[in-house]
Design an enzyme around this catalytic site. Sequence first.
Site, PDB file in Angstrom:
ATOM      1  N   LYS A  86       0.859  -1.177   0.000  1.00 27.48           N
ATOM      2  CA  LYS A  86       0.000   0.000   0.000  1.00 27.48           C
ATOM      3  C   LYS A  86       0.896   1.228   0.000  1.00 27.48           C
ATOM      4  CE  LYS A  86      -4.566   0.892   0.465  1.00 27.48           C
ATOM      5  NZ  LYS A  86      -5.673   0.138  -0.133  1.00 27.48           N
ATOM      6  N   GLY A 186     -21.319   5.914   5.489  1.00 28.62           N
ATOM      7  CA  GLY A 186     -20.460   6.362   4.404  1.00 28.62           C
ATOM      8  C   GLY A 186     -21.053   5.972   3.064  1.00 28.62           C
ATOM      9  N   VAL A 187     -21.490   6.968   2.303  1.00 28.44           N
ATOM     10  CA  VAL A 187     -22.104   6.684   0.991  1.00 28.44           C
ATOM     11  C   VAL A 187     -21.316   7.397  -0.101  1.00 28.44           C
ATOM     12  CG1 VAL A 187     -24.427   6.056   1.707  1.00 28.44           C
ATOM     13  CG2 VAL A 187     -23.839   8.474   1.539  1.00 28.44           C
ATOM     14  N   GLY A 188     -20.003   7.208  -0.055  1.00 29.11           N
ATOM     15  CA  GLY A 188     -19.133   7.724  -1.096  1.00 29.11           C
ATOM     16  C   GLY A 188     -18.987   6.726  -2.220  1.00 29.11           C
ATOM     17  N   VAL A 190     -17.935   3.615  -2.574  1.00 27.86           N
ATOM     18  CA  VAL A 190     -18.446   2.251  -2.397  1.00 27.86           C
ATOM     19  C   VAL A 190     -19.850   2.247  -1.798  1.00 27.86           C
ATOM     20  CG1 VAL A 190     -18.079   0.054  -1.192  1.00 27.86           C
ATOM     21  CG2 VAL A 190     -16.133   1.282  -2.178  1.00 27.86           C
TER      22      VAL A 190
END
Length: 364
Positions: A86, A186-188, A190
């Site tokens: 990463k 979290g509705v970004g 993904v």
Amino acid sequence: MTDVFGLSHQETSRHTRHEQVVFCADDRSGLYAIIAIYSTALGPGLGGTRFYPYQDEQAALADVLNLSRAMAYKNALAGLDHGGAKAVIIGDPTADKSEALLRAYGRFVQSLGGRYYTACDVGTYSEDMDIVARECDFVTGRTLAHGGAGDSSILTAYGVFQGMRAAAAHRYGEASLRGRRVGVEGVGKVGHRLVEHLLADGADVVICDVNDQAVDRVRLRHPEVDSVADAATLAASDIDVYAPCALGGALTDDTVAGLRATIVCGGANNQLAHPGVEKQLADRGILYAPDYVVNSGGVIQVADEIEGFNMERAKARAAQIFSTTQKIFAIADEEGVPPAVAADRLAERRMSEVGRLSAIWLGR
């Protein structure tokens, strides 16, 4: 002073230390990045580049070490011939990102000679990978126009949904979320795609996000979706399934103590705030679908790009997340351990059994 080896040992006390940690700096472009390669036992390290305004270098290092280790386990259970790696770029992507910075970063990745393949993550997009690729051969997650797989959140969300179906089958006896209330934090990238899968399956959905605009976008398209003020309210609400899809560390002691959900399954990385949370979940009878198992659809998508992207092939592989998750639950039941422990054991077994084959001399 940053104690690389001390922190690496602290963060991975039960596991092999990282193979390589590279600090990258280019003052003129403003690039300050860290690349961490946890393991190349199964092949070149593969993992995204996170562009984030970390408080300091120590926080960035801690994050990249955790994320790279998780990638090794994720890639192993996804059946990929890739190790775990990463990268993080320290800065505000909305203010600091530039062509020069991304190209400088590409040269650092190139300098590793193929030990690390990069892709998108928080703060980076397919268009950014196209720029990185102008200086580097080891880039995935590129745009469709450049022969890439495009937005990896497509199969990330699909894979999380498959893992959630497996959890539902294990807990409720039916591989469906129909009639279940699912809380998506979290509705970004993904999360909003996961909402689409859930609604199509007949679930009742409630959401939250620190970005009000993200919530508004979902509710404009789907007025039937409920929303709450914040993550704490969502986690403590009357839901069947809790889906963390924002940044890591969502499952703290306090969050777990107040959870009313019977399943936790989401797209965020490193959801467990610290070791031992997985046991707290199990003790409370909450079925936890290990994050690095169910959110592996994205890395499956970008890994497919390396041999020439084919969405049908990649989606078929991501669909196997359902059976892998089922297998982990079965092992957990048989061995009397939390699913997170079962997943680690299965991943470590593959890394050991397949990784040792590189020691067989090929005569060249």
